[in-house]
Design a protein around this motif. Structure first.
Motif, PDB file in Angstrom:
ATOM      1  N   TYR A  96       0.839  -1.199   0.000  1.00  0.00           N
ATOM      2  CA  TYR A  96       0.000   0.000   0.000  1.00  0.00           C
ATOM      3  C   TYR A  96       0.880   1.258   0.000  1.00  0.00           C
ATOM      4  CZ  TYR A  96      -2.815   3.817   1.758  1.00  0.00           C
ATOM      5  OH  TYR A  96      -3.398   5.049   1.916  1.00  0.00           O
ATOM      6  N   HIS A  97       1.867   1.282   0.894  1.00  0.00           N
ATOM      7  CA  HIS A  97       2.744   2.452   0.976  1.00  0.00           C
ATOM      8  C   HIS A  97       3.592   2.624  -0.290  1.00  0.00           C
ATOM      9  CE1 HIS A  97       1.690   3.749   4.970  1.00  0.00           C
ATOM     10  NE2 HIS A  97       1.835   2.517   5.423  1.00  0.00           N
ATOM     11  N   TYR A  98       3.987   1.525  -0.911  1.00  0.00           N
ATOM     12  CA  TYR A  98       4.729   1.592  -2.175  1.00  0.00           C
ATOM     13  C   TYR A  98       3.866   2.250  -3.254  1.00  0.00           C
ATOM     14  CZ  TYR A  98       7.181   0.226  -6.396  1.00  0.00           C
ATOM     15  OH  TYR A  98       7.832   0.251  -7.607  1.00  0.00           O
ATOM     16  N   ARG A  99       2.629   1.761  -3.379  1.00  0.00           N
ATOM     17  CA  ARG A  99       1.727   2.331  -4.404  1.00  0.00           C
ATOM     18  C   ARG A  99       1.438   3.802  -4.130  1.00  0.00           C
ATOM     19  NH1 ARG A  99      -0.695  -2.724  -3.568  1.00  0.00           N
ATOM     20  NH2 ARG A  99      -2.268  -1.765  -2.245  1.00  0.00           N
ATOM     21  N   ASP A 100       1.272   4.150  -2.855  1.00  0.00           N
ATOM     22  CA  ASP A 100       1.015   5.543  -2.507  1.00  0.00           C
ATOM     23  C   ASP A 100       2.212   6.427  -2.862  1.00  0.00           C
ATOM     24  OD1 ASP A 100      -0.577   7.677  -1.164  1.00  0.00           O
ATOM     25  OD2 ASP A 100       1.118   7.627   0.237  1.00  0.00           O
ATOM     26  N   ALA A 101       3.408   5.954  -2.558  1.00  0.00           N
ATOM     27  CA  ALA A 101       4.616   6.723  -2.887  1.00  0.00           C
ATOM     28  C   ALA A 101       4.763   6.877  -4.402  1.00  0.00           C
ATOM     29  CB  ALA A 101       5.850   6.053  -2.296  1.00  0.00           C
ATOM     30  N   GLU A 102       4.461   5.829  -5.129  1.00  0.00           N
ATOM     31  CA  GLU A 102       4.516   5.882  -6.597  1.00  0.00           C
ATOM     32  C   GLU A 102       3.508   6.902  -7.129  1.00  0.00           C
ATOM     33  OE1 GLU A 102       5.621   5.127 -10.502  1.00  0.00           O
ATOM     34  OE2 GLU A 102       6.624   4.527  -8.662  1.00  0.00           O
ATOM     35  N   ARG A 103       2.315   6.892  -6.565  1.00  0.00           N
ATOM     36  CA  ARG A 103       1.276   7.835  -6.979  1.00  0.00           C
ATOM     37  C   ARG A 103       1.718   9.271  -6.709  1.00  0.00           C
ATOM     38  NH1 ARG A 103      -1.792  10.932  -4.383  1.00  0.00           N
ATOM     39  NH2 ARG A 103      -1.297  10.006  -2.364  1.00  0.00           N
ATOM     40  N   ARG A 104       2.264   9.517  -5.521  1.00  0.00           N
ATOM     41  CA  ARG A 104       2.722  10.870  -5.179  1.00  0.00           C
ATOM     42  C   ARG A 104       3.875  11.308  -6.069  1.00  0.00           C
ATOM     43  NH1 ARG A 104       5.033  10.942  -0.285  1.00  0.00           N
ATOM     44  NH2 ARG A 104       4.885   8.701   0.034  1.00  0.00           N
ATOM     45  N   ARG A 105       4.819  10.414  -6.295  1.00  0.00           N
ATOM     46  CA  ARG A 105       5.965  10.743  -7.151  1.00  0.00           C
ATOM     47  C   ARG A 105       5.500  11.128  -8.555  1.00  0.00           C
ATOM     48  NH1 ARG A 105      10.311   7.238 -10.197  1.00  0.00           N
ATOM     49  NH2 ARG A 105       8.394   6.258 -10.834  1.00  0.00           N
ATOM     50  N   THR A 106       4.592  10.356  -9.092  1.00  0.00           N
ATOM     51  CA  THR A 106       4.056  10.635 -10.425  1.00  0.00           C
ATOM     52  C   THR A 106       3.302  11.960 -10.447  1.00  0.00           C
ATOM     53  OG1 THR A 106       3.903   8.280 -10.920  1.00  0.00           O
ATOM     54  CG2 THR A 106       2.526   9.756 -12.240  1.00  0.00           C
ATOM     55  N   LEU A 107       2.502  12.207  -9.435  1.00  0.00           N
ATOM     56  CA  LEU A 107       1.756  13.468  -9.351  1.00  0.00           C
ATOM     57  C   LEU A 107       2.702  14.660  -9.380  1.00  0.00           C
ATOM     58  CD1 LEU A 107      -0.877  15.106  -8.770  1.00  0.00           C
ATOM     59  CD2 LEU A 107      -0.361  14.771  -6.334  1.00  0.00           C
ATOM     60  N   TYR A 108       3.736  14.609  -8.565  1.00  0.00           N
ATOM     61  CA  TYR A 108       4.675  15.731  -8.527  1.00  0.00           C
ATOM     62  C   TYR A 108       5.456  15.857  -9.826  1.00  0.00           C
ATOM     63  CZ  TYR A 108       3.756  16.655  -3.639  1.00  0.00           C
ATOM     64  OH  TYR A 108       3.143  16.988  -2.459  1.00  0.00           O
ATOM     65  N   ARG A 109       6.002  14.759 -10.305  1.00  0.00           N
ATOM     66  CA  ARG A 109       6.874  14.833 -11.489  1.00  0.00           C
ATOM     67  C   ARG A 109       6.135  15.143 -12.777  1.00  0.00           C
ATOM     68  NH1 ARG A 109      11.418  10.094 -10.653  1.00  0.00           N
ATOM     69  NH2 ARG A 109      12.473  11.117  -8.921  1.00  0.00           N
TER      70      ARG A 109
ATOM     71  N   ILE B 242       2.789  16.359 -13.081  1.00  0.00           N
ATOM     72  CA  ILE B 242       1.766  17.401 -13.080  1.00  0.00           C
ATOM     73  C   ILE B 242       2.217  18.658 -12.334  1.00  0.00           C
ATOM     74  CG2 ILE B 242      -0.594  17.983 -12.363  1.00  0.00           C
ATOM     75  CD1 ILE B 242      -1.257  14.974 -12.789  1.00  0.00           C
ATOM     76  N   LEU B 243       2.524  18.513 -11.056  1.00  0.00           N
ATOM     77  CA  LEU B 243       2.759  19.697 -10.228  1.00  0.00           C
ATOM     78  C   LEU B 243       4.062  20.422 -10.551  1.00  0.00           C
ATOM     79  CD1 LEU B 243       1.394  18.365  -6.828  1.00  0.00           C
ATOM     80  CD2 LEU B 243       0.237  19.810  -8.504  1.00  0.00           C
ATOM     81  N   ILE B 244       5.144  19.688 -10.731  1.00  0.00           N
ATOM     82  CA  ILE B 244       6.422  20.351 -11.031  1.00  0.00           C
ATOM     83  C   ILE B 244       6.385  21.058 -12.392  1.00  0.00           C
ATOM     84  CG2 ILE B 244       8.889  19.978 -11.477  1.00  0.00           C
ATOM     85  CD1 ILE B 244       8.802  17.861  -9.214  1.00  0.00           C
ATOM     86  N   PRO B 245       5.879  20.414 -13.446  1.00  0.00           N
ATOM     87  CA  PRO B 245       5.797  21.149 -14.720  1.00  0.00           C
ATOM     88  C   PRO B 245       4.930  22.419 -14.627  1.00  0.00           C
ATOM     89  CG  PRO B 245       5.590  18.803 -15.124  1.00  0.00           C
ATOM     90  CD  PRO B 245       5.545  18.986 -13.636  1.00  0.00           C
ATOM     91  N   LYS B 246       3.827  22.338 -13.893  1.00  0.00           N
ATOM     92  CA  LYS B 246       2.983  23.531 -13.736  1.00  0.00           C
ATOM     93  C   LYS B 246       3.708  24.607 -12.924  1.00  0.00           C
ATOM     94  CE  LYS B 246      -1.541  21.670 -14.587  1.00  0.00           C
ATOM     95  NZ  LYS B 246      -1.703  22.258 -15.883  1.00  0.00           N
ATOM     96  N   ALA B 247       4.448  24.186 -11.916  1.00  0.00           N
ATOM     97  CA  ALA B 247       5.205  25.150 -11.107  1.00  0.00           C
ATOM     98  C   ALA B 247       6.306  25.799 -11.935  1.00  0.00           C
ATOM     99  CB  ALA B 247       5.790  24.460  -9.875  1.00  0.00           C
ATOM    100  N   ARG B 248       6.956  25.028 -12.806  1.00  0.00           N
ATOM    101  CA  ARG B 248       7.986  25.607 -13.689  1.00  0.00           C
ATOM    102  C   ARG B 248       7.366  26.625 -14.646  1.00  0.00           C
ATOM    103  NH1 ARG B 248      11.025  20.017 -14.502  1.00  0.00           N
ATOM    104  NH2 ARG B 248      12.463  20.204 -12.757  1.00  0.00           N
ATOM    105  N   GLU B 249       6.199  26.266 -15.150  1.00  0.00           N
ATOM    106  CA  GLU B 249       5.490  27.185 -16.045  1.00  0.00           C
ATOM    107  C   GLU B 249       5.121  28.475 -15.300  1.00  0.00           C
ATOM    108  OE1 GLU B 249       1.161  27.198 -18.164  1.00  0.00           O
ATOM    109  OE2 GLU B 249       2.305  25.331 -18.277  1.00  0.00           O
TER     110      GLU B 249
END
Length: 114
Positions: free
Chosen positions: A37-50, A52-59
């Motif tokens: 469960y924690h592995y999948r959650d970490a994977e989900r968070r990593r993907t979200l940041y890398r 979606i959120l980081i590209p939008k923040a760079r923009e």
């Protein structure tokens, strides 16, 4: 009579070992489910940041830089957008670290970490 007592003792020992083995299996199953469960959650968070959120923040940072250069914004806005971007990058690295730690835990639980 002596053999009867020995058989009874052996049966009790066998039952005790089986109960301990069942408890161990249940504990390992629970630990594995938690680690997965924690592995999948970490994977989900990593993907979200890398992705979606980081590209939008760079923009947003690039837009704030352009706004500063054209006088439409101040330096504080630029600093705030950069801070947000850096926080997202740090969160992505934390998620990656969590992911690697959980993968190692899963390997340990499955005997792959030996």
């Amino acid at each position: 009579r002596k053999y009867s007592a020995l058989r009874s003792e052996a049966a009790k020992n066998r039952q005790s070992v089986q109960e301990r083995l069942t408890g161990l299996r249940q504990r390992l199953q629970s630990e594995m489910e938690t680690a997965q469960y924690h592995y999948r959650d970490a994977e989900r968070r990593r993907t979200l940041y890398r992705e979606i959120l980081i590209p939008k923040a760079r923009e947003a940072f690039e837009l704030a830089l352009e706004a500063l250069e054209t006088g439409q914004s101040d330096f504080q806005d630029l600093v705030e957008t950069e801070r947000a971007m850096l926080e997202f990058e740090l969160a992505a690295e934390r998620a990656q670290t969590d992911r690697v730690q959980r993968a190692a835990e899963i390997a340990r639980l499955t005997g792959g970490g030996q």
